[in-house]
Write a protein that holds these residues in place. Sequence first.
Motif, mmCIF file in Angstrom:
data_model
loop_
_atom_site.group_PDB
_atom_site.id
_atom_site.type_symbol
_atom_site.label_atom_id
_atom_site.label_comp_id
_atom_site.label_asym_id
_atom_site.label_seq_id
_atom_site.Cartn_x
_atom_site.Cartn_y
_atom_site.Cartn_z
ATOM 1 N N ILE A 1 0.823 -1.212 0.000
ATOM 2 C CA ILE A 1 0.000 0.000 0.000
ATOM 3 C C ILE A 1 0.855 1.260 0.000
ATOM 4 C CG2 ILE A 1 -1.738 1.301 1.289
ATOM 5 C CD1 ILE A 1 -2.823 -1.464 2.236
ATOM 6 N N LEU A 2 1.829 1.340 0.891
ATOM 7 C CA LEU A 2 2.688 2.527 0.951
ATOM 8 C C LEU A 2 3.522 2.706 -0.326
ATOM 9 C CD1 LEU A 2 3.624 4.939 2.662
ATOM 10 C CD2 LEU A 2 5.402 3.443 3.601
ATOM 11 N N PRO A 3 4.207 1.646 -0.808
ATOM 12 C CA PRO A 3 4.944 1.830 -2.075
ATOM 13 C C PRO A 3 4.039 2.189 -3.245
ATOM 14 C CG PRO A 3 5.708 -0.144 -0.984
ATOM 15 C CD PRO A 3 4.511 0.335 -0.221
ATOM 16 N N LEU A 4 2.858 1.568 -3.333
ATOM 17 C CA LEU A 4 1.946 1.886 -4.434
ATOM 18 C C LEU A 4 1.476 3.328 -4.345
ATOM 19 C CD1 LEU A 4 0.471 0.861 -6.925
ATOM 20 C CD2 LEU A 4 -1.386 0.127 -5.427
ATOM 21 N N THR A 5 1.223 3.815 -3.148
ATOM 22 C CA THR A 5 0.827 5.210 -2.967
ATOM 23 C C THR A 5 1.942 6.151 -3.400
ATOM 24 O OG1 THR A 5 -0.580 4.564 -1.116
ATOM 25 C CG2 THR A 5 0.006 6.892 -1.273
ATOM 26 N N ILE A 6 3.160 5.855 -2.996
ATOM 27 C CA ILE A 6 4.306 6.699 -3.363
ATOM 28 C C ILE A 6 4.540 6.666 -4.869
ATOM 29 C CG2 ILE A 6 6.818 6.936 -3.166
ATOM 30 C CD1 ILE A 6 6.479 5.955 -0.237
ATOM 31 N N ILE A 7 4.490 5.474 -5.457
ATOM 32 C CA ILE A 7 4.698 5.344 -6.904
ATOM 33 C C ILE A 7 3.612 6.090 -7.671
ATOM 34 C CG2 ILE A 7 4.672 3.699 -8.827
ATOM 35 C CD1 ILE A 7 5.972 1.666 -6.925
#
Length: 143
Positions: A50-56
Motif C-alpha cells: 500500500i505505501l509503495p503503491l501510494t508513493i509510486i
Amino acid sequence: MASFLVFCLPLYFVMKYHEEPGGKLPWCNPMMSFTFSGVYMGVLTFFSYILPLTIITFTYIVISRLINRSSAFIKLMKKEGKPDNEQRLSKIKSVRLRQNERAKKILTPLVLTFAVTMLPLNIFRLIMAWKEALVEQHVKLMW
C-alpha cells in the motif's frame, strides 16, 4: 539491513517452523495469537504494497503533470516561433516532445505492473491473516 529488520525479524516471533518425521513437507504456522499474526500481516501488507503503491502513484501523477506542462509549453512555442531560427528550434522541440511521450509510455506500465503483480500476493496474505479457518484447513491437509 532495514528491510530484514522490518520484514523478516518479526517472523521469528510470529511463526513456528514444524518438521514432521516420515518425509512430510515442513510447514510454518502462527505461534502467537491469531490476532497478533493478523496485525503483523496487515502491517506487512501496508509497508510492502500500500505505501509503495501510494508513493509510486503520487510520483507518477506529479511527473505526468510536469511532462504535460512541458509538452504544452513546447507546442505553444512552436506556434509562436520566430522565423529566423525556425528550423533548428522546430527540430529541438520535436525531439523534446518525443522524449516526453516516451517517458510517459515507460512510466505507465511500471506503475500498473507493480500494482497488478503484487496484488495477488497481498490479497492472499490478508486472507490468510484474517481467516483462521483457512489456515487450520491447510494444517489439516498437511497431516
